[in-house]
Scaffold this motif. Sequence first.
Motif, short mmCIF file in Angstrom:
data_model
loop_
_atom_site.label_atom_id
_atom_site.label_comp_id
_atom_site.label_asym_id
_atom_site.label_seq_id
_atom_site.Cartn_x
_atom_site.Cartn_y
_atom_site.Cartn_z
N VAL A 98 50.71 73.98 -12.38
CA VAL A 98 49.79 73.22 -11.06
C VAL A 98 49.06 72.30 -11.53
CG1 VAL A 98 48.77 73.96 -9.00
CG2 VAL A 98 50.28 75.25 -10.23
N PRO A 99 49.62 70.31 -11.64
CA PRO A 99 48.13 69.42 -11.66
C PRO A 99 46.41 68.94 -10.98
CG PRO A 99 50.46 69.22 -11.08
CD PRO A 99 50.29 70.21 -10.94
N PRO A 100 46.25 69.02 -11.84
CA PRO A 100 44.88 69.24 -10.92
C PRO A 100 44.76 69.03 -9.79
CG PRO A 100 44.56 68.53 -13.44
CD PRO A 100 46.05 68.55 -12.88
N LYS A 103 45.60 71.48 -7.38
CA LYS A 103 45.09 72.72 -6.96
C LYS A 103 43.56 72.02 -6.23
CE LYS A 103 44.76 75.12 -11.52
NZ LYS A 103 43.84 75.24 -12.27
N SER A 104 42.78 70.97 -6.75
CA SER A 104 41.83 70.79 -5.92
C SER A 104 42.42 70.94 -4.17
CB SER A 104 41.42 69.27 -6.72
OG SER A 104 42.14 68.43 -6.19
N ARG A 105 43.39 70.11 -3.76
CA ARG A 105 43.81 69.95 -2.46
C ARG A 105 44.45 71.22 -2.15
NH1 ARG A 105 43.42 68.66 2.62
NH2 ARG A 105 45.34 67.18 3.45
N PHE A 106 45.54 72.44 -2.92
CA PHE A 106 46.08 72.93 -2.23
C PHE A 106 45.65 75.00 -2.58
CE2 PHE A 106 48.52 69.34 -1.57
CZ PHE A 106 48.90 69.62 -0.01
N GLY A 107 45.55 75.05 -4.06
CA GLY A 107 45.10 75.67 -4.39
C GLY A 107 45.70 75.68 -6.01
N SER A 108 45.71 77.37 -6.62
CA SER A 108 46.54 77.63 -8.08
C SER A 108 47.98 78.14 -7.75
CB SER A 108 45.43 77.96 -8.67
OG SER A 108 45.31 79.23 -8.85
N SER A 109 48.44 78.12 -6.64
CA SER A 109 49.13 79.52 -6.09
C SER A 109 50.62 77.85 -7.17
CB SER A 109 49.94 79.64 -5.23
OG SER A 109 51.00 79.89 -4.90
N VAL A 110 51.17 78.91 -8.40
CA VAL A 110 52.49 78.17 -8.39
C VAL A 110 53.84 78.52 -8.02
CG1 VAL A 110 54.05 78.87 -10.50
CG2 VAL A 110 51.67 78.67 -10.80
N ARG A 171 41.82 60.99 0.53
CA ARG A 171 41.64 60.31 0.18
C ARG A 171 40.66 60.93 -1.44
NH1 ARG A 171 38.47 54.78 2.30
NH2 ARG A 171 37.80 54.75 0.41
N ARG A 172 40.42 60.73 -2.95
CA ARG A 172 40.27 61.13 -4.07
C ARG A 172 38.77 60.03 -4.51
NH1 ARG A 172 43.07 60.31 -9.55
NH2 ARG A 172 42.17 61.68 -11.03
N THR A 173 38.45 60.88 -4.03
CA THR A 173 36.30 60.97 -3.92
C THR A 173 35.81 61.59 -5.19
OG1 THR A 173 36.19 62.86 -2.74
CG2 THR A 173 36.38 60.89 -1.55
N SER A 174 36.74 62.32 -6.16
CA SER A 174 36.00 63.24 -7.36
C SER A 174 36.87 63.01 -8.38
CB SER A 174 36.14 63.84 -7.26
OG SER A 174 36.70 65.25 -6.70
N ASN A 175 36.36 62.81 -9.37
CA ASN A 175 37.03 62.57 -10.58
C ASN A 175 38.21 64.08 -11.02
OD1 ASN A 175 38.15 60.53 -11.89
ND2 ASN A 175 36.30 60.66 -13.72
N VAL A 176 38.94 64.16 -10.74
CA VAL A 176 40.03 65.68 -10.87
C VAL A 176 40.36 65.38 -11.84
CG1 VAL A 176 41.27 67.20 -9.64
CG2 VAL A 176 40.13 65.70 -7.79
#
Length: 176
Positions: A98-100, A103-110, A171-176
């Motif tokens: 699960v890429p970062p 994960k930041s958008r949809f969670g860590s569910s494999v 939009r990517r606003t943070s360094n994920v």
Amino acid sequence: MNNPLARKSWSPYLVGAGIGVLSWFAFWSADHPLGITTAFEHTAALAMESALPTLAESNSYYQDESPKIGWEWMLVVGIFVGSMISSFASGDREPITVPPLWKSRFGSSVPLRLAGALLSAGLMMFGARLAQGCTSGHGISGNLQLAASSWLFSLIFFSTAILTAHLVFGRRTSNV
């Protein structure tokens, strides 16, 4: 001297030139453009032919096209093997399921990540067959031949990919 095979990334200009030479070799040796989705199409057709031979006999696809395991599958195998060799040579073997950004958008569910990847791959394969060629077929071989249909395909493909990524990930606003 630094081993170029051990680098995690290569110059896009060098890689582009290498793909161009590979494309020339494919035209010279097989009189055929690069492309990989035909291999999957032929494999599915062969599976259908073996499972339902009477249906295959009445299907015009089998009269127009002779599905086979051909050199396109060697390209698929080469891409896989080359990727493995590259990942081992460069040491870039991070097992990220699960890429970062996902994960930041949809969670860590494999399972959700794998389902999303499978659905996306299926949609891309459907689109490639609908366009009668994939990104390698149109985007590399067709563009090298200056085919207008391939230039149009590439413009639509990249525009759609950018729009889809923007809609899915925002939009990517943070360094994920």
